[in-house]
Design an enzyme around this catalytic site. Structure first.
Site, short mmCIF file in Angstrom:
data_model
loop_
_atom_site.label_atom_id
_atom_site.label_comp_id
_atom_site.label_asym_id
_atom_site.label_seq_id
_atom_site.Cartn_x
_atom_site.Cartn_y
_atom_site.Cartn_z
CG HIS A 26 27.64 45.47 37.00
ND1 HIS A 26 27.19 44.40 36.29
CD2 HIS A 26 28.58 46.06 36.23
CE1 HIS A 26 27.81 44.33 35.13
NE2 HIS A 26 28.67 45.32 35.06
CD GLU B 206 39.07 48.83 33.58
OE1 GLU B 206 37.86 48.58 33.60
OE2 GLU B 206 39.93 48.06 34.05
CD GLN C 289 34.10 50.82 33.68
OE1 GLN C 289 33.68 49.82 33.14
NE2 GLN C 289 34.76 51.76 33.03
CB SER D 61 45.02 45.55 32.94
OG SER D 61 45.92 44.87 33.78
CD GLU D 62 39.84 45.31 36.07
OE1 GLU D 62 40.46 44.30 35.69
OE2 GLU D 62 38.92 45.82 35.41
C1 LIG Z 1 37.21 42.70 34.89
C2 LIG Z 1 36.35 43.78 34.34
N1 LIG Z 1 36.80 45.04 34.31
C3 LIG Z 1 36.02 46.03 33.83
C4 LIG Z 1 34.78 45.76 33.36
C5 LIG Z 1 33.88 46.89 32.85
N2 LIG Z 1 33.72 46.74 31.40
C6 LIG Z 1 32.69 46.09 30.85
S1 LIG Z 1 32.80 45.98 29.21
C7 LIG Z 1 34.21 46.88 29.18
C8 LIG Z 1 34.87 47.19 27.89
C9 LIG Z 1 35.32 45.98 27.17
O1 LIG Z 1 35.87 46.36 25.95
P1 LIG Z 1 36.36 45.30 24.89
O2 LIG Z 1 37.11 44.20 25.56
O3 LIG Z 1 37.07 46.01 23.81
O4 LIG Z 1 35.02 44.63 24.33
P2 LIG Z 1 33.80 45.35 23.56
O5 LIG Z 1 32.84 45.81 24.59
O6 LIG Z 1 34.35 46.43 22.74
O7 LIG Z 1 33.17 44.27 22.74
C10 LIG Z 1 34.59 47.25 30.47
C11 LIG Z 1 35.76 48.05 30.81
C12 LIG Z 1 34.34 44.44 33.40
N3 LIG Z 1 33.12 44.08 32.95
N4 LIG Z 1 35.13 43.46 33.89
#
Ligand SMILES: Cc1ncc(C[n+]2csc(CCOP(=O)(O)OP(=O)(O)O)c2C)c(N)n1
Lengths: 412, 337
Positions: B129, B29, B82, B59-60
């Site tokens: 985190h 990611e 991440q 998608s881990e």
């Molecule tokens: C299971 C998981 N994987 C990765 C993350 C890291 N992460 C936090 S927000 C995010 C992006 C999410 O994007 P989206 O679903 O499009 O929502 P938006 O922030 O655009 O509202 C990521 C990868 C996480 N919080 N949880």
């Protein structure tokens, strides 16, 4: 072993956005149908008759702020004014808390910019006994229902009055009484809870429902597809929503599959209706939620709604969006700004004017300022927090010997 | 030699491997154009091409399962999760698939993948985190679990992990990405500049998996640590007059059992330090191994300093994070008997 050069001509397709920093932002590829051009089917229409909806875009407000077509909500002008005021409050709140993070009063914050309609409108359109399984960009739900702003800020500051007692990262609120399910930092993992909650309501013979929301980036998680399966199989009274704000941190929606189809169209594979709607159009958002809620309450099962919108600012306080997308992209988003569009509509209806708008902005700022001051008087992250015992509470209903020993070891 | 922080050292390892081996590719990611939220893959896409370092869907489970498929085919994918807190959706893939593919197919298929992930606390990251999940990987036979504590080791161990034909979980202590952190959060931040372990060669070199590092020799008590806790333990030792031998394990699977046994037999005492919560933590395994192999040399019960048995609480960062004074107490307890 093939040379590295030859590997560069691989047949593997890697999606790549058309614009990056330094490029002219370009949305010319977006197909935006006229407001009012998508007919509204009966709420109890057979799923087979709805299969073109996911490829359209339901829009009600046109560029002049007139409401067109038959996706018009059953909402009074007064309630639309409440929605507008909530969005303004959301904006004032975001500005103040973002600044507070920069001033070191907390560790982290996320704004809702550009997506304000998607917190406020469902909160007003759905019932008090419905439950929202939100994303972290939906504080508008709480603001619309009168959740005390000071408690939001106490949580963000993790001070001694934090309702979550310092256990949770800023903005990951929980407010059962307000129909707002506990947020967590891992994305996507509560969408199935929304389906289960809805199944529980159906099991009890009640007609309240759940709304569960996920970002477009997060639709890649297995949780989302599991939730769709269960929602479809059990005809759960749930509204599943994808907030497609085009970006997931630095990753454009193509990496989540948007190059090939729409998110709403994923409904087709599960045999449930999929609606794709202009997420910056308060009237359209309200109207599709009414449609899906009516369907759910009638026992006709789940609907998937894609809110097509744009994340107008950074992902969070931790990133700089100009590092991965053109600086001006937010300003040329063709579906405009939800606040301006609702303001224009209400003004056309003679229910609102510039003076009232400015007053509402000042009032929103004042409300936030007062709450922030009161919260700060209690304390900020690092200067005030709940008693240290709170660290050990709520692990179990009753602490076991480990917790009891460790509480002693800390010297409480 | 250039001085690198841990992020630069990891970036250099990836750069070297992309250059050397066309079968190496990176995905995860935000790792592509943006270079990762911690910048570990910064500029690698620009330098090596879109196909060698690219963004993955959130998608881990998908990231790890496709990496396994690529690995089975013969590629050598290096994926980033991440935050280690988000590795759990991939846990089934790691446990039921990556760890067992070689065994169940009699070596017909293997999963030579590297799963990199920042882990650990001390950054006000809250419940999701900050976690240290090493024990849930250590428990799974077939997975290797590596945790560097210096820029030099980060690069050499990552290259070893990528070259390893077994799946490797590579946990990066994010609190020390930019400088060693000794647990005294109220003192000025230190950077890696000037630190001898920040001298990192430009090119290819390895630090073998399963070889620990003696950080400080001593005769009174053995201290076992890894990741950020190496520096916290070092600070704690320096605050006492105890002559402790500090060992940075570097990898917990494979584990450098000989070095541990030799040291504990010499000192007769042991203190184990980790950030992860105590119950069922890796410290329990170390304690059992020491008891099994050094029982007649032990002068005192082995002490464990670890996170409390609660989720990681945001506001209580410095109450939860094992601080030097807790290690000092454990050292004193260990030598008192
Ligand atoms: C299971 C998981 N994987 C990765 C993350 C890291 N992460 C936090 S927000 C995010 C992006 C999410 O994007 P989206 O679903 O499009 O929502 P938006 O922030 O655009 O509202 C990521 C990868 C996480 N919080 N949880």
């Amino acid at each position: 072993m093939p040379s590295i050069k030859s590997r560069q001509n691989t047949g593997l397709h890697i999606p790549d956005p058309i614009c990056r920093p330094g490029d002219e932002p370009d949305f010319s590829g977006l197909i935006i149908p006229e407001a009012g051009s998508v007919p509204r089917p009966n709420f109890d229409a057979e799923e087979q008759t709805l299969r073109s909806l996911p490829y359209g875009l339901i829009r009600t407000l046109d560029d002049k702020g007139e409401a067109k077509g038959d996706w018009q909500p059953n909402a009074s002008l007064e309630s639309l004014i409440i929605a507008l005021k909530t969005m303004l409050l959301n904006r004032a709140f975001d500005a103040a808390m973002f600044a507070a993070q920069r001033q070191g009063k907390t560790s982290f914050f996320m704004k809702t910019s550009g997506e304000e309609a998607l917190g406020a409108v469902p909160s007003l359109a759905l019932r008090k006994d419905d439950m929202c399984f939100p994303t972290y960009r939906m504080v508008g739900w709480l603001l619309a229902r009168g959740y005390p702003i000071i408690d939001l800020i106490n949580q963000i500051y993790n001070n001694a009055e934090d309702p979550l007692k310092g256990r949770q990262l800023p903005i990951l609120y929980s407010a059962r009484e307000y129909g707002f399910y506990s947020l967590s930092g891992n994305v996507g993992s509560r969408i199935g809870h929304g389906v289960g909650w809805a199944m529980a309501k159906a099991y009890r013979g009640l007609d309240s429902l759940a709304m569960a929301v996920i970002g477009e980036g997060t639709t890649a998680e297995g949780d989302y597809h599991e939730a769709l399966t269960f929602a479809s199989v059990y005809k759960a009274p749930v509204i599943l929503c994808v907030t497609n704000n085009q970006w997931a941190i630095s990753t454009f929606s193509g990496i989540a599959g948007a190059e090939e189809t729409t998110f709403a169209a994923q409904a087709l594979g599960y045999g449930i209706p999929g609606l794709r709607v202009d997420g910056n159009d308060t009237l359209a958002v309200w109207s599709v939620l009414e449609w899906a809620a009516k369907r759910a309450r009638a026992g006709l099962g789940a609907t998937l709604i894609e809110f097509f919108t744009y994340r107008a600012e950074g992902h969070s306080t931790s990133d700089d969006p100009t590092k991965y997308r053109p600086k001006d992209e937010p300003t040329i988003w063709p579906l405009g700004d939800p606040v301006n569009r609702l303001k224009q509509y209400l003004t056309n209806q003679s229910a609102w004017d510039e003076k009232r708008h400015q007053e509402a902005i000042s009032q929103a700022k004042l409300k936030v300022k007062k709450a922030a001051k009161a919260a700060e008087d209690i304390g900020i992250l690092g200067t005030s927090k709940s008693d240290i015992e709170e660290m050990f509470k709520h692990v179990f209903e009753e602490p076991d010997w480990r917790i009891k020993e460790q509480v002693k070891e800390v010297g409480i | 030699m250039p001085s690198m922080n841990m992020i630069q050292a990891l970036n250099s390892a990836l750069d070297v491997m992309l250059e050397r081996d066309p079968d190496v590719l990176i995905f995860g990611e935000d790792v592509g154009y943006f270079g990762g939220v911690f910048r570990v893959t910064d500029k690698l896409q620009q330098k090596h091409g879109l196909h060698r370092c690219f963004d993955a869907p959130i998608s881990e489970g998908g990231i790890v399962s496709t990496a396994i498929g690529m690995g089975a085919e013969g590629l050598r994918p290096v994926v980033e999760i991440q935050f280690a807190d988000y590795i759990l959706p991939a846990y089934d893939q790691l446990v039921s698939e990556a760890a067992r593919l070689r065994y169940r197919s009699g070596g017909d298929f293997t999963a030579p993948i590297t799963v990199r992930s920042p882990y650990g606390g001390g950054i006000y990251g809250g419940q999701t985190h900050s976690q240290s999940p090493e024990a849930i990987f250590a428990h799974i036979t077939g997975l290797k679990t590596v945790i560097p504590a210096t820029p030099y080791d980060a690069k050499g161990l990552l290259i070893s992990a990528i070259e390893c034909n077994d799946p490797v979980i590579f946990l990066e202590p994010k609190r020390i990405y930019n400088g060693p952190f000794d647990g005294h959060h109220d003192r000025p931040l230190k950077s890696w500049k000037e630190h001898p372990q920040a001298d990192v060669p430009e090119g290819h070199y390895i630090v073998p998996l399963g070889k620990s590092r003696v950080v400080r020799e001593g005769s009174d008590v053995t201290v076992l640590a890894y990741g950020t806790m190496v520096y916290v333990a070092e600070a704690a030792i320096s605050e006492t007059s105890i002559d402790a031998e500090l060992i940075d394990l570097r990898s917990i699977v494979p584990l450098d059992i000989d070095a541990i046994v030799t040291s504990v037999k010499k000192t007769g005492r042991c203190v184990i330090v980790h950030e992860a919560s105590k119950f069922g933590g890796f410290g329990g395994e170390l304690t059992a191994l020491i008891e099994e192999r050094c029982f007649y040399y032990l002068e005192a019960p082995t002490q464990r300093v670890a996170g409390w048995d609660t989720p990681y609480p945001h506001a209580f960062e410095w109450d939860y994070f094992p601080k030097p004074s807790r290690i000092v107490d454990a050292l004193e307890k260990a030598i008192r008997v």
